[in-house]
Design a protein around this motif. Structure first.
Motif, PDB file in Angstrom:
ATOM      1  N   THR A 195      -3.910  -9.373  -1.074  1.00 19.96           N
ATOM      2  CA  THR A 195      -2.906  -9.033  -0.063  1.00 19.96           C
ATOM      3  C   THR A 195      -1.986  -7.927  -0.541  1.00 19.96           C
ATOM      4  O   THR A 195      -1.633  -6.993   0.218  1.00 19.96           O
ATOM      5  N   ALA A 196      -1.601  -7.967  -1.835  1.00 17.49           N
ATOM      6  CA  ALA A 196      -0.742  -6.928  -2.400  1.00 17.49           C
ATOM      7  C   ALA A 196      -1.452  -5.569  -2.398  1.00 17.49           C
ATOM      8  O   ALA A 196      -0.871  -4.541  -2.033  1.00 17.49           O
ATOM      9  N   SER A 197      -2.721  -5.593  -2.827  1.00 16.87           N
ATOM     10  CA  SER A 197      -3.496  -4.339  -2.826  1.00 16.87           C
ATOM     11  C   SER A 197      -3.701  -3.830  -1.402  1.00 16.87           C
ATOM     12  O   SER A 197      -3.644  -2.621  -1.136  1.00 16.87           O
ATOM     13  N   MET A 198      -3.914  -4.770  -0.495  1.00 14.70           N
ATOM     14  CA  MET A 198      -4.143  -4.385   0.893  1.00 14.70           C
ATOM     15  C   MET A 198      -2.912  -3.706   1.502  1.00 14.70           C
ATOM     16  O   MET A 198      -3.029  -2.752   2.278  1.00 14.70           O
ATOM     17  N   SER A 199      -1.731  -4.150   1.135  1.00 12.04           N
ATOM     18  CA  SER A 199      -0.501  -3.538   1.658  1.00 12.04           C
ATOM     19  C   SER A 199      -0.373  -2.089   1.177  1.00 12.04           C
ATOM     20  O   SER A 199       0.044  -1.206   1.933  1.00 12.04           O
ATOM     21  N   LYS A 200      -0.740  -1.860  -0.116  1.00 19.42           N
ATOM     22  CA  LYS A 200      -0.694  -0.485  -0.639  1.00 19.42           C
ATOM     23  C   LYS A 200      -1.706   0.407   0.091  1.00 19.42           C
ATOM     24  O   LYS A 200      -1.420   1.551   0.448  1.00 19.42           O
ATOM     25  N   ILE A 201      -2.905  -0.153   0.305  1.00 22.23           N
ATOM     26  CA  ILE A 201      -3.959   0.619   0.964  1.00 22.23           C
ATOM     27  C   ILE A 201      -3.577   0.933   2.405  1.00 22.23           C
ATOM     28  O   ILE A 201      -3.735   2.063   2.883  1.00 22.23           O
ATOM     29  N   TYR A 202      -3.038  -0.060   3.098  1.00 22.42           N
ATOM     30  CA  TYR A 202      -2.700   0.164   4.501  1.00 22.42           C
ATOM     31  C   TYR A 202      -1.541   1.156   4.638  1.00 22.42           C
ATOM     32  O   TYR A 202      -1.472   1.905   5.617  1.00 22.42           O
ATOM     33  N   ARG A 203      -0.639   1.165   3.659  1.00 23.80           N
ATOM     34  CA  ARG A 203       0.428   2.153   3.659  1.00 23.80           C
ATOM     35  C   ARG A 203      -0.168   3.563   3.579  1.00 23.80           C
ATOM     36  O   ARG A 203       0.268   4.492   4.269  1.00 23.80           O
ATOM     37  N   TYR A 204      -1.195   3.714   2.738  1.00 25.24           N
ATOM     38  CA  TYR A 204      -1.869   5.015   2.628  1.00 25.24           C
ATOM     39  C   TYR A 204      -2.549   5.384   3.949  1.00 25.24           C
ATOM     40  O   TYR A 204      -2.504   6.537   4.386  1.00 25.24           O
ATOM     41  N   VAL A 205      -3.175   4.390   4.575  1.00 29.19           N
ATOM     42  CA  VAL A 205      -3.831   4.638   5.867  1.00 29.19           C
ATOM     43  C   VAL A 205      -2.823   5.157   6.889  1.00 29.19           C
ATOM     44  O   VAL A 205      -3.072   6.126   7.610  1.00 29.19           O
ATOM     45  N   LEU A 206      -1.658   4.528   6.943  1.00 34.39           N
ATOM     46  CA  LEU A 206      -0.619   4.935   7.894  1.00 34.39           C
ATOM     47  C   LEU A 206      -0.071   6.319   7.569  1.00 34.39           C
ATOM     48  O   LEU A 206       0.251   7.105   8.464  1.00 34.39           O
ATOM     49  N   GLU A 207       0.047   6.648   6.269  1.00 28.24           N
ATOM     50  CA  GLU A 207       0.581   7.941   5.860  1.00 28.24           C
ATOM     51  C   GLU A 207      -0.392   9.083   6.151  1.00 28.24           C
ATOM     52  O   GLU A 207       0.021  10.189   6.501  1.00 28.24           O
ATOM     53  N   GLN A 208      -1.693   8.823   5.993  1.00 29.57           N
ATOM     54  CA  GLN A 208      -2.679   9.898   6.078  1.00 29.57           C
ATOM     55  C   GLN A 208      -3.386   9.985   7.428  1.00 29.57           C
ATOM     56  O   GLN A 208      -4.135  10.935   7.658  1.00 29.57           O
ATOM     57  N   LYS A 209      -3.185   9.047   8.309  1.00 29.43           N
ATOM     58  CA  LYS A 209      -3.970   8.988   9.544  1.00 29.43           C
ATOM     59  C   LYS A 209      -3.754  10.204  10.447  1.00 29.43           C
ATOM     60  O   LYS A 209      -4.648  10.586  11.207  1.00 29.43           O
ATOM     61  N   ASP A 210      -2.570  10.831  10.366  1.00 34.11           N
ATOM     62  CA  ASP A 210      -2.287  11.975  11.229  1.00 34.11           C
ATOM     63  C   ASP A 210      -2.640  13.311  10.571  1.00 34.11           C
ATOM     64  O   ASP A 210      -2.377  14.368  11.148  1.00 34.11           O
TER      65      ASP A 210
END
Length: 443
Positions: A195-210
């Motif tokens: 879950t901790a790793s997933m939060s870091k990964i999803y933060r990257y997804v949100l930052e780079q999606k645009d």
């Protein structure tokens, strides 16, 4: 011919009739008016419909937007030959058939040569105006059409790109939650770490999606975190190796491309402790490669096809370079192009299109200038002929400006439509193609 065109010619006939009847006829009776009306109508409709038919035929066979040079040459030839025939026909009907002021021998003698030449110049004026008007209208329609097409292409590409990017969030979230749900029962501690790793990964997804592109360094760092997440679940069943050269870190790739490819590796291959899945991420020239040993698992349900196709489509919208896929009995490899340019300078085509637009704009300006000059010639020279003849002098001085100006127009037409910059450009392209072929033969 359009009905509107016929009405215009009818009003032209009436206007010329009144002009010649009021100012150039001594007799002001009904018979003279009807003869003048007949002659004006004949000249207007024969010259008008004749030239209109030629113009419409050339528009269908050789549109200005598709064959500018060919159309310009054919227009000049058709204007001269067509009006020569039409004017001689109208003058013959006028002087020999209707008014009977000349015999056939007199009409084709030098006595009527100057009259015919003067009328040909008047007809050239009208015809040149029609062709120039057609050119301007075609240019306006083509320009408007190109602007609309470019806007539609831009909107379509932008919508397509946004649609592709929007696939990433639900796709990633769905797969991650599936992994998390299986870990909760198997190993709660690993589930917390996941879950901790997933939060870091999803933060990257949100930052780079645009973003259209991200640096290789950012994508590698993200992939390492994602690999740790996969390692948490599969432990010794999966091994990862990162062998990307440091000098490639400043290049660019499509965001989340490694994450999608890593998901594909896990989804399409089985992994066990005895037969671990080996995933290697490395650089090969100007490509970023991800390779795994092939251990194909049987698919229970059909794949969604989002991963690899998404990457291929996003790359196709950004560059002409292709995503390469290699598959053998032992391994599966995907090669992603690494782009050296920044996102706002990936595609050099807009710059090339701008240069081409400026060059085309210059050429259109030259063509418009030529037709303006030609129209001026057809107006001024007949006027000079009229003044010269009305003054009664035997010295036909109008030939000097007519010939001098005509030669200058001919050279300008050759430069624009035949032997100018276009010939130089053609020769340059020919030499460049020869050199390119020679170089290809030496490879």
């Amino acid at each position: 011919m359009k009905r509107k065109y016929g009405i215009i010619l009818l009003w032209t006939s009436l206007g010329t009739t009144l002009f010649f009847f009021l100012f150039f006829n001594d007799r002001k009776d009904l018979h003279t008016f009807m003869i003048t009306l007949l002659l004006s109508t004949m000249y207007s409709f024969v010259l008008g419909f004749g030239n209109g038919f030629i113009n419409e035929y050339l528009n269908k066979k050789f549109p200005w937007s598709e064959a500018t040079r060919t159309r310009a040459v054919l227009s000049i030839i058709s204007i001269v030959i067509g009006n020569f025939i039409l004017v001689y026909f109208c003058n013959f009907m006028n002087y020999v058939v209707i008014q009977k002021t000349a015999t056939i021998e007199d009409f084709f003698s030098s006595k009527y040569g100057l009259t015919n030449w003067f009328m040909i110049n008047i007809a050239l004026l009208i015809t040149t105006f029609l062709h120039a008007k057609g050119f301007m209208e075609e240019l306006r329609k083509t320009s408007k059409k190109e602007v609309v097409e470019q806007k539609l292409i831009a909107k379509s590409a932008n919508a397509q790109f946004e649609s592709l990017k929007n696939q990433l969030d639900p796709h990633f979230l769905f797969n991650s939650l599936n992994v998390l749900s299986s870990l909760i029962d198997e190993n709660p501690q690993q589930a917390q770490k996941f879950t901790a790793s997933m939060s870091k990964i999803y933060r990257y997804v949100l930052e780079q999606k645009d973003k259209e592109l991200v640096t290789v360094e950012d994508e590698i760092e993200f992939a390492k975190i994602y690999c740790d997440l996969l390692k948490t679940r599969f432990e010794d069943s999966v091994d990862f190796a990162f062998e990307v050269e440091k000098e490639n870190y400043r290049n660019y790739v499509v965001p989340l491309s490694l994450q999608l490819l890593l998901e594909n590796c896990i989804k399409h291959n089985f992994a066990t402790s005895s037969k671990p899945l080996m995933i290697r991420i490395f650089s090969d020239g100007d490509t970023l490669c991800i390779e795994n040993n092939l251990q194909v698992r049987e698919q229970i349900k059909e794949s969604s096809g989002i991963g690899l196709s998404n990457i291929v489509q996003r790359y196709s919208l950004l560059t002409k370079r292709n995503v390469f896929i290699e598959k053998s009995e032992n391994y599966f490899k995907v090669k992603l192009p690494m782009l050296s340019d920044k996102p706002n300078a990936i595609n050099k085509e807009p710059e090339d299109e701008y240069k081409a637009y400026k060059k085309a704009q210059k050429r259109v300006k030259e063509i418009k200038g030529f037709y303006s000059n030609l129209i001026s010639y057809c107006i001024i020279i007949p006027f000079l002929v009229f003044i010269n003849l009305m003054t009664g002098t035997r010295n036909h001085w109008f030939w000097y400006p007519a010939i001098g100006w005509g030669i200058a127009l001919a050279f300008r037409a050759l430069r624009i439509f035949g032997l100018g910059d276009s010939w130089q450009d053609k020769k340059i392209r020919e030499i460049m193609d020869q050199q390119k072929n020679r170089n290809n033969g030496n490879i």
